[in-house]
Design an enzyme around this catalytic site. Sequence first.
Site, mmCIF file in Angstrom:
data_model
loop_
_atom_site.group_PDB
_atom_site.id
_atom_site.type_symbol
_atom_site.label_atom_id
_atom_site.label_comp_id
_atom_site.label_asym_id
_atom_site.label_seq_id
_atom_site.Cartn_x
_atom_site.Cartn_y
_atom_site.Cartn_z
ATOM 1 N N CYS A 75 1.520 7.801 0.166
ATOM 2 C CA CYS A 75 1.988 7.987 -0.808
ATOM 3 C C CYS A 75 1.111 6.275 -1.416
ATOM 4 C CB CYS A 75 3.558 8.084 -1.692
ATOM 5 S SG CYS A 75 3.861 7.941 -2.981
ATOM 6 N N CYS A 78 4.704 4.336 -3.137
ATOM 7 C CA CYS A 78 5.348 4.415 -2.368
ATOM 8 C C CYS A 78 5.002 2.641 -1.807
ATOM 9 C CB CYS A 78 6.354 5.096 -0.942
ATOM 10 S SG CYS A 78 6.605 6.555 -1.233
ATOM 11 N N HIS A 137 10.146 7.864 -3.645
ATOM 12 C CA HIS A 137 9.289 9.244 -4.283
ATOM 13 C C HIS A 137 8.599 10.702 -5.597
ATOM 14 C CE1 HIS A 137 5.110 10.849 -2.912
ATOM 15 N NE2 HIS A 137 6.177 11.788 -2.691
ATOM 16 N N HIS A 190 5.611 7.669 -11.928
ATOM 17 C CA HIS A 190 4.742 6.576 -12.881
ATOM 18 C C HIS A 190 4.238 6.513 -14.085
ATOM 19 C CE1 HIS A 190 1.377 8.515 -11.000
ATOM 20 N NE2 HIS A 190 0.557 8.518 -11.275
HETATM 21 ZN ZN LIG Z 1 5.943 7.585 -3.295
#
Ligand SMILES: [Zn+2]
Length: 363
Positions: A75, A78, A137, A190
């Site tokens: 990711c 992260c 996450h 996000h």
């Molecule tokens: Zn993430």
Amino acid sequence: MSTTRTVRSELADGREIVFFSLAGNTARPVPDVRPLPARADTAPSEIRRDRQTGDWVAIAALRQERTYKPPADQCPLCPSPNGDRSEVPAAEYDVVVFENRFPSLSGAGDDAPEPIDDAVSAPGVGRCEVICFSSEHTTSFAELGHAHARLVMDAWRERTAALFALTGVEQVFCFENRGAEIGVTLPHPHGQIYGYPYLTPRTMSMLRQAREFAQMYGRNLFADILAGEIDAGVRILVSDEHVTAFVPFAARWPVEVHIYPNRHVHNLSELTDAELDALTSVYLDVLGRFDRLYPTPLPYISALHQYRTEGIQAHGYFHIELMSIRRSETKLKYLAASESAMDAFVTDVTPEQAADRLRSAAS
Ligand SMILES: [Zn+2]
């Protein structure tokens, strides 16, 4: 604002990154050691005017290469404790904002761009940022505690002021796309922040309505809409001394909620701390209702409508519009011919019914 703790750093290709920390925490960025290509190598986008409507379209071909649904251990949002794995070179963070590596618009603030008033095409000057709501996450905005959600509001407020100050930015748009159903390619919680070089079509048409209303009645259109909703009462979801949330009279989406501060302001910078706290509470309340409507969390779009204080934008009234394309437990509303080709929305649930369902989804 003075209580928000920010730490600034730079990513390997020169992009700016800003960390926002909760009280008692301090961000400690490490060097970003990834071998990223210099940004000058990437082609800037272009904006072209659709002469049929006068609306701008951003043509951003480089976005085809952007990260698409990576495995969780790769990711890009992260934390990356060694600075070699993601967009956030730090062991941990609370909220972080950085320039998008695959921007639809870029280069604002570098030098004064040509005026675009009469142009049919121009470089895609502007700014695109990513805001990570949490380093966790698998969480979501609705699951943030009040202090953490308020920190996101503070970050939105700081970035709004920063982008408004950039040469070439006309409108600042903070937003969240949530859920794979609406094309989210990264599950990490996000949002994004766009600085457009022009007023977007919906904003332009709202401001024209508001200007006309002000000329006819000498009052602000949005304040009048809010007063009307409070008077009617039937579509109100939550309200307190500072903030009101309601399903709009002519809702276009199966789930649609607008959140207004009770006092007319143009953008987040003008809200007091008490108003921002209330906005945070009401926003979390509405997102919680969204997630309780169906057995699985609701996909949604959250759109912060913000304005400058001069020119036609002075007629604007800061508010948040939330909408979802999910019309039942298993069905999505697709934007078909009437909506896509004609901008003419047809909805099969009344806004009053939608408000009832959201009211019964209280915690
Ligand atoms: Zn993430």
